[in-house]
Design a protein around this motif. Structure first.
Motif, PDB file in Angstrom:
ATOM      1  N   MET A 102       5.375  64.733  37.388  1.00  0.00           N
ATOM      2  CA  MET A 102       3.939  64.607  38.768  1.00  0.00           C
ATOM      3  C   MET A 102       3.319  63.713  38.406  1.00  0.00           C
ATOM      4  O   MET A 102       2.422  62.503  39.421  1.00  0.00           O
ATOM      5  N   GLY A 103       2.785  63.500  37.345  1.00  0.00           N
ATOM      6  CA  GLY A 103       1.928  62.798  36.461  1.00  0.00           C
ATOM      7  C   GLY A 103       2.050  61.524  37.007  1.00  0.00           C
ATOM      8  O   GLY A 103       1.470  60.445  36.899  1.00  0.00           O
ATOM      9  N   ASP A 104       3.650  61.260  36.593  1.00  0.00           N
ATOM     10  CA  ASP A 104       4.507  59.396  36.627  1.00  0.00           C
ATOM     11  C   ASP A 104       4.014  58.986  38.431  1.00  0.00           C
ATOM     12  O   ASP A 104       3.863  58.470  38.223  1.00  0.00           O
ATOM     13  N   ARG A 125       0.813  58.011  38.809  1.00  0.00           N
ATOM     14  CA  ARG A 125       0.286  57.184  38.085  1.00  0.00           C
ATOM     15  C   ARG A 125       0.903  56.024  38.859  1.00  0.00           C
ATOM     16  O   ARG A 125       0.230  54.991  39.303  1.00  0.00           O
ATOM     17  N   GLY A 126       2.353  56.272  39.183  1.00  0.00           N
ATOM     18  CA  GLY A 126       3.343  55.012  39.675  1.00  0.00           C
ATOM     19  C   GLY A 126       2.274  55.027  41.002  1.00  0.00           C
ATOM     20  O   GLY A 126       2.233  53.433  41.772  1.00  0.00           O
ATOM     21  N   ALA A 127       1.946  55.756  42.256  1.00  0.00           N
ATOM     22  CA  ALA A 127       1.137  55.329  43.415  1.00  0.00           C
ATOM     23  C   ALA A 127       0.160  54.589  43.504  1.00  0.00           C
ATOM     24  O   ALA A 127      -0.238  54.170  43.867  1.00  0.00           O
ATOM     25  N   LEU A 128      -0.557  55.345  42.829  1.00  0.00           N
ATOM     26  CA  LEU A 128      -1.731  54.487  42.415  1.00  0.00           C
ATOM     27  C   LEU A 128      -1.890  53.188  41.870  1.00  0.00           C
ATOM     28  O   LEU A 128      -2.805  51.977  42.539  1.00  0.00           O
ATOM     29  N   TYR A 148     -11.444  57.842  50.942  1.00  0.00           N
ATOM     30  CA  TYR A 148     -11.388  57.406  52.238  1.00  0.00           C
ATOM     31  C   TYR A 148      -9.965  56.356  52.021  1.00  0.00           C
ATOM     32  O   TYR A 148      -9.588  56.411  53.363  1.00  0.00           O
ATOM     33  N   VAL A 149     -10.274  55.985  50.714  1.00  0.00           N
ATOM     34  CA  VAL A 149      -9.484  54.319  51.200  1.00  0.00           C
ATOM     35  C   VAL A 149      -8.307  55.220  49.799  1.00  0.00           C
ATOM     36  O   VAL A 149      -6.914  54.449  50.566  1.00  0.00           O
ATOM     37  N   LEU A 150      -8.242  54.711  49.103  1.00  0.00           N
ATOM     38  CA  LEU A 150      -7.088  55.331  47.636  1.00  0.00           C
ATOM     39  C   LEU A 150      -6.345  56.503  47.788  1.00  0.00           C
ATOM     40  O   LEU A 150      -5.096  56.420  48.104  1.00  0.00           O
ATOM     41  N   ILE A 151      -7.357  58.118  47.940  1.00  0.00           N
ATOM     42  CA  ILE A 151      -5.731  59.013  47.580  1.00  0.00           C
ATOM     43  C   ILE A 151      -4.925  59.372  49.272  1.00  0.00           C
ATOM     44  O   ILE A 151      -3.611  59.438  49.460  1.00  0.00           O
ATOM     45  N   ALA A 162      -2.293  56.753  48.330  1.00  0.00           N
ATOM     46  CA  ALA A 162      -1.312  57.093  47.196  1.00  0.00           C
ATOM     47  C   ALA A 162      -0.251  58.378  47.789  1.00  0.00           C
ATOM     48  O   ALA A 162       0.663  58.216  47.360  1.00  0.00           O
ATOM     49  N   ILE A 163      -1.505  59.499  48.762  1.00  0.00           N
ATOM     50  CA  ILE A 163      -0.250  60.532  49.287  1.00  0.00           C
ATOM     51  C   ILE A 163       0.980  60.171  49.584  1.00  0.00           C
ATOM     52  O   ILE A 163       1.988  60.375  49.605  1.00  0.00           O
ATOM     53  N   ARG A 164       0.909  58.996  50.447  1.00  0.00           N
ATOM     54  CA  ARG A 164       2.179  58.362  50.929  1.00  0.00           C
ATOM     55  C   ARG A 164       3.230  58.660  50.302  1.00  0.00           C
ATOM     56  O   ARG A 164       4.239  58.070  50.588  1.00  0.00           O
ATOM     57  N   ARG A 165       2.630  56.938  49.234  1.00  0.00           N
ATOM     58  CA  ARG A 165       4.022  56.370  48.278  1.00  0.00           C
ATOM     59  C   ARG A 165       4.369  57.811  47.562  1.00  0.00           C
ATOM     60  O   ARG A 165       4.856  57.177  47.232  1.00  0.00           O
ATOM     61  N   MET A 166       3.527  58.597  47.569  1.00  0.00           N
ATOM     62  CA  MET A 166       3.877  59.818  46.643  1.00  0.00           C
ATOM     63  C   MET A 166       4.884  60.776  47.317  1.00  0.00           C
ATOM     64  O   MET A 166       5.289  61.010  46.780  1.00  0.00           O
TER      65      MET A 166
END
Lengths: 225, 249, 221
Positions: free
Chosen positions: A107-109, A112-115, A139-142, A145-149
């Motif tokens: 999950m950590g990987d 990291r990949g998403a971020l 508001y912006v990154l998370i 990032a969630i979508r990509r995860m």
């Protein structure tokens, strides 16, 4: 064709027991996924630091789980840790520990990949608007990032569910173990039980994992338009 | 130079082409004579690239016919292998095979499609490479070459098949300006040697010097057809005039 | 804590034997799964009627079920239908069955990555369909697929750890037996980890090297 041993499943309490076994499997998987995700997110975020020490430790941790098979980890904890610390852990607890650690590493990987895959200019334009560190993330990154995860996470969950089948090898009474018990006790009445029972368990895993992987595929397609 | 008396190599008769219910080519009529160089000009979307791609079968046509000598493209028994051998094409993005060296790229067609003798094909390939000044690069991979070099090699690759016609689809559009010239000079050289060509390009100066005939297309039809000098100094149609104005500042 | 070096030394031959068995089974399984995967992906790419549905069903079935259950089915279940196979055969078939679908996915993404204009370029020099596949598509697809293919190889090698469930003496099963017999838990587990490192790290390096060699990935540029 002689009976395929499928009806043994419907004898007595067999069906019920199989599902109880499934519950054990589900429980282990579920708890591990949750703990693993939380730990994993923390680990993933920690990988954005500049500290070489933290990055190094993380790297070793991830590689350890990537090189050593999961079953071996189960053995290490079940036989090794219990002997070393002189405590008696049940198969279930060991399973949850190992799967959580594995889940956290992967999950950590994913995190990291998403971020890392987020476009840099997002961060810059956020800063230009005056957002502070916390607001930027929240508001912006998370959200992005969630979508990509999500595809990776669902994929990981599916793999974890499949791997829980291994816990039978450290004595946990999961669905596979119960299946084996049923086959044993039905040896005389239902000699072909192993075909039907294992086939049924195969089918059970399928109906749990297939919908998950379809959801992941659909989400991926929807978002990659 | 009037090449209109030369034999007709390619006959394009009332060709219609559709994409997703949208008509791109609305009845094209054209004859290509041996040794002629046709340059097709026109605004984006006029269908010139589509027309070019119909000429070697990369696009199918829904109406009309194209005949190479006496082979019809629309016949079920059309011999596509022969058509591809005789009508070569050079693409905007060179499209060399990245996993093969230059010489392997060039020899793939001659050896595997035309089944020629290896020594003979190699000799021709090297001679052609030498003509474009790239013989020393024959064992390089495409990724080691500049755009201009790759495009010249793409031309050699097409030439090595001994085609009777070569089609050029905006071959300098992806190149940095300083490399455009080296490619255009190769094409000019081919024209001088009498190669029959159909060229789609935006390079007006080049078009004027290489063409025997200019075909100006707009909205799927041939709008004007004339000698290059005439076209550039005295276009007849309004649309051609408007088009040429875009290039004046 | 003292380490029983004597135990380690005497167990080494056992580990060596088990490691060779592991590698042999893994290798056979990998090879077979590559073949299956390539065939399946070509069938899907060319959309061969009817067979492509069978292939898709196969891929979904094998990817969504655990290897352990698949192998139990092969080893304990199929004999009831009269189809009895040795444990080695079951192992290889199981690995190939699961591996095949993973490899098919890897090949598929490679095939799809080959640009349409590359194919047109091949058509324009007169290549036939088979020649296109052989000279243009497969080499480039392979290059793109390579990272996934190599990850799958390592995955299959690790999956051999479960073969002890059908009585195959692979390194993991050996360790379990040794612990049961001699109680040298630490030494046994340590050797197990070392053996996996010895088996996997070199493989990983070789595969990375192969990946770099076939990376013509700067397509057209």
């Amino acid at each position: 064709m002689q009976n395929l041993g499928i009806d043994v499943i419907f004898q007595g309490k067999n069906f019920q027991r199989l599902f109880e076994g499934l519950l054990v499997t589900a429980e282990i998987a579920f708890i591990s996924i949750i703990i693993g995700s939380i730990l994993g997110i923390i680990i993933g975020l920690s990988r954005t630091t500049k500290s070489k020490a933290i990055l190094f430790i993380n790297r070793i941790y991830l590689e350890a789980f990537r090189i050593i098979p999961t079953l071996v980890w189960l053995f290490i904890f079940y036989f090794g840790v219990t002997t070393a610390l002189n405590i008696n852990l049940s198969g279930e607890i060991v399973s949850i520990i190992v799967f959580s650690l594995w889940g956290a590493a992967e999950m950590g990987d994913i995190v990291r990949g998403a971020l890392q895959s987020l476009p840099k200019h997002q961060i810059e334009s956020g800063k230009a608007l005056g957002l502070n560190y916390f607001q930027l993330y929240w508001y912006v990154l998370i959200p992005q990032a969630i979508r990509r995860m999500i595809p990776g996470t669902i994929n990981l969950a599916t793999r974890m569910i499949k791997t829980t089948s291994l816990v039978v090898l450290i004595g946990v009474i999961d669905v596979v173990k119960i299946g084996q018990q049923i086959i044993e006790t039905s040896r005389f009445e239902f000699p072909t039980a192993s075909f039907g029972v294992y086939g049924f368990i195969f089918f059970l895993y399928f109906i749990i994992c297939y919908p998950l992987s379809q959801i992941s595929k659909n989400l991926e397609n929807k978002w990659n338009k | 130079m009037d090449k209109n008396n030369n034999p007709v190599l390619l006959e394009i008769q009332d060709v219609h082409k559709e994409f997703d219910d949208k008509e791109i080519l609305k009845g094209i009529n054209l004859s290509l004579h041996t040794g002629e160089v046709l340059v097709v000009l026109g605004p984006s979307g006029c269908g010139k690239s589509t027309l070019l791609r119909c000429l070697n079968g990369l696009e199918t046509i829904q109406g009309g016919d194209i005949k190479f000598k006496d082979m019809s493209f629309t016949e079920k028994k059309a011999n596509w292998q022969e058509i591809h051998e005789k009508i070569g094409m050079v693409f905007q993005n060179y499209e060399l095979f990245p996993h093969m060296t230059v010489i392997e790229n060039i020899l793939l067609g001659p050896l595997k499609v035309q089944k020629r003798n290896k020594a003979e094909a190699l000799a021709q390939a090297e001679q052609l490479l030498d003509r474009v000044g790239l013989l020393d690069r024959k064992d390089s991979y495409p990724r080691q070459l500049s755009g201009g070099q790759k495009q010249r090699i793409a031309i050699v690759r097409a030439l090595c098949m001994n085609p009777e016609i070569i089609l050029f689809d905006e071959v300098t559009a992806s190149l940095d300006p300083e490399m455009v010239r080296e490619v255009l000079e190769v094409i000019l050289g081919l024209a001088k040697q009498g190669m029959t060509m159909v060229i789609v390009t935006h390079e007006m100066g080049f078009a004027q010097s290489v063409a025997d005939r200019i075909i100006f297309m707009d909205e799927g039809k041939i709008c004007e057809e004339s000698e290059p000098n005439e076209f550039f100094t005295n276009p007849k149609t309004e649309r051609a005039k408007h088009f040429l104005n875009i290039f004046q500042f | 804590m003292s380490i029983d070096w004597n135990f380690i030394v005497t167990s080494l031959p056992l580990y060596e034997k088990a490691a060779w068995l592991t590698l042999k089974l893994a290798f056979a399984g990998i090879l077979l799964s590559l073949v299956i995967g390539l065939l399946c992906s070509i069938i899907l790419y060319f959309k061969v009627k009817v067979i492509d549905i069978v292939v898709q069903a196969y891929i979904e079935l094998s990817r969504n079920t655990p290897l352990l259950v698949q192998i139990f089915f092969l080893y304990f279940g199929l004999p009831k239908l009269g189809l009895k196979m040795s444990e080695g055969t079951c192992a290889i078939i199981g690995l190939a069955f699961l591996g095949g679908s993973y490899m098919a996915e890897a090949f598929r993404s490679g095939l799809e990555a080959v640009g349409k204009s590359q194919i047109e370029s091949g058509i324009s020099i007169g290549l036939s369909r088979i020649q296109l596949v052989r000279y243009v598509i497969i080499p480039q697809a392979f290059s793109v697929s390579m990272p996934s293919l190599s990850a799958n190889c390592i995955f299959l090698l690790k999956e051999t750890s479960i073969l002890g469930a059908i009585s195959i003496i692979d390194v993991t099963n050996l360790t379990k037996d040794l612990i049961g017999m001699y109680y040298r838990t630490f030494e046994s587990l340590a050797m197990l980890v070392v053996v996996y490192l010895i088996m996997i790290l070199p493989l990983s390096f070789i595969l990375s090297w192969l990946e770099r060699k076939v990376r013509y990935a700067e397509f057209g540029n």
